[in-house]
Design an enzyme around this catalytic site. Sequence first.
Site, short mmCIF file in Angstrom:
data_model
loop_
_atom_site.label_atom_id
_atom_site.label_comp_id
_atom_site.label_asym_id
_atom_site.label_seq_id
_atom_site.Cartn_x
_atom_site.Cartn_y
_atom_site.Cartn_z
N ASP A 185 -77.93 40.50 -137.02
CA ASP A 185 -77.28 41.30 -138.09
C ASP A 185 -77.49 40.22 -139.29
O ASP A 185 -76.76 39.41 -139.25
CB ASP A 185 -75.96 41.41 -137.78
CG ASP A 185 -75.01 42.10 -138.75
OD1 ASP A 185 -75.62 43.24 -139.32
OD2 ASP A 185 -74.14 41.68 -139.18
N GLU A 280 -81.67 46.09 -138.61
CA GLU A 280 -81.42 47.12 -139.25
C GLU A 280 -82.56 47.62 -140.21
O GLU A 280 -82.94 46.63 -141.03
CB GLU A 280 -79.85 47.01 -139.76
CG GLU A 280 -79.00 46.80 -139.01
CD GLU A 280 -77.92 46.61 -139.75
OE1 GLU A 280 -76.55 47.29 -139.38
OE2 GLU A 280 -77.45 45.65 -140.69
N CYS A 347 -68.08 49.78 -131.23
CA CYS A 347 -67.72 48.86 -130.43
C CYS A 347 -68.65 48.67 -129.45
O CYS A 347 -69.38 49.65 -128.92
CB CYS A 347 -66.38 49.18 -129.53
SG CYS A 347 -65.85 48.35 -128.02
N CYS A 350 -67.46 49.55 -125.51
CA CYS A 350 -67.05 50.97 -124.91
C CYS A 350 -67.91 51.99 -125.89
O CYS A 350 -68.00 53.20 -125.55
CB CYS A 350 -65.63 51.29 -125.02
SG CYS A 350 -65.00 51.32 -126.72
N CYS A 367 -61.63 46.65 -131.05
CA CYS A 367 -61.67 47.99 -130.70
C CYS A 367 -60.29 48.70 -130.70
O CYS A 367 -59.31 48.17 -129.83
CB CYS A 367 -62.49 48.29 -129.51
SG CYS A 367 -62.84 49.86 -129.03
N CYS A 370 -60.40 50.27 -126.23
CA CYS A 370 -60.73 49.49 -125.04
C CYS A 370 -60.00 48.08 -125.60
O CYS A 370 -59.74 47.20 -124.42
CB CYS A 370 -62.01 49.45 -124.67
SG CYS A 370 -63.11 48.24 -125.87
N ASP A 377 -69.55 40.49 -137.09
CA ASP A 377 -71.10 40.27 -137.20
C ASP A 377 -71.80 40.13 -135.89
O ASP A 377 -72.80 40.64 -135.55
CB ASP A 377 -71.48 39.25 -138.25
CG ASP A 377 -70.99 39.28 -139.37
OD1 ASP A 377 -71.10 40.46 -140.09
OD2 ASP A 377 -70.41 38.46 -140.27
#
Length: 425
Positions: A185, A280, A347, A350, A367, A370, A377
Amino acid sequence: MKADMGRRYRAYPTDGQGQVLTRWGHTVRALWNVALEQRMYLWEQRRYTLRSAEQCKQLTAGRADLEWLGELPAQAGQQILRQLDQAHDNFWNLQAGFPRRKKRGHRLSIPFPGQAIEIRKLNRKWAEVRLPKLGWLRFRLSRAIGGTVRNATVSRDGNGWHISFGIHTGRQPGAPNKKLACGVDFGVAVSAFVSTETTPRLMPPTLTANEKNRLKALEQRRARQLTYAKKHNGGRYSRRLRQTITQIAKLTARRTNRRRDFTHKLTTDLAKNHGMIGIEDLRVKNMTKTAKGSVETPGKKVRAKACLNRAILDGTPGERRRQLEYKTRIYGSVLVAVPPFHTSQTCAACGLVDPQSRQGCGRLFACTRCGHEDDADHNASVEIEARARRTSGSDINSTHSAPRVRVRASRPRRTREAQRPAHAG
């Protein structure tokens, strides 16, 4: 036999050679602009596509009539026209924008084909190259050339003159290294966060505090000197103004070199030590659009957006991707670009997509379903790795496991009574 690798060395021309190279650099810039204008005019007026084969004939006639153009080696002028062909081809193939004119402040560079130069080694640290109409130019042999020279370019920046060679090494793509996969990232506050690591990789400051203050003072001085030159000297640059511009160029070149050094070290380490790298698929041009509007509809937070754009471009995401593309082929790894949508809101444990999991632009991801907590990052890098594995269908081992399906956060549907304003009857 095309060049597949580049080599760049510091060149040390004599005073006479430096003056000649400077004149050639401005001639190259003028030739590029004139050739581009000629092509644009013929296309707009007659829909005629002019190519370098025809312009080279006109260049030969122009060299006989114009002394400043005749001083430039014919090989360099022909190379400029071939580069203009390539620029137009990249535009028509949707690989780049339309060719632009070169301004006076553009970096000076003189290209030569490989057949027009000759290289000989003087000793372990020095070599020299023979250029047409210039003679032998010494350069620092900081590394072996390691291949057949296909082209050469002499350029100048704030640190001085350099010579770059396009080399054909004939190196084949490396065999798969069968190492762990990772997701990376790239950000602004954090230069890079790798999914297999627990600490981010931060780019050192490209300029120290004193250098930043000096650069700011020099830019202010240049603005005052430019204003004076326009009012009293008819726009002509004074000697002091040229000295100020030179000092600014040295600082900016130093900043560029430090940024380039970090980028090369980062991309080389990622390509060597990982079997698959997920990143990305960013649209940097769209990300760095200005917020400045018109007089009728002015933009909002223009200064803040300008600072954000500088921070994004300082990380050079496009250059990092370009380097990863060719380094992964060399070191036997795979580069996978995934859609960047909601990577910072998903997340990694989950698969819930909820903007509330990351409040504001903080560094904590929590999250809402969960309870998974992680650095924002690092959580995004794990999500990028999971998307890259699903996109490529790779069976490369990974230290993380992620679900195959990403679900959005379920919001309670508001009834008509809830949507009705409190004051309504």
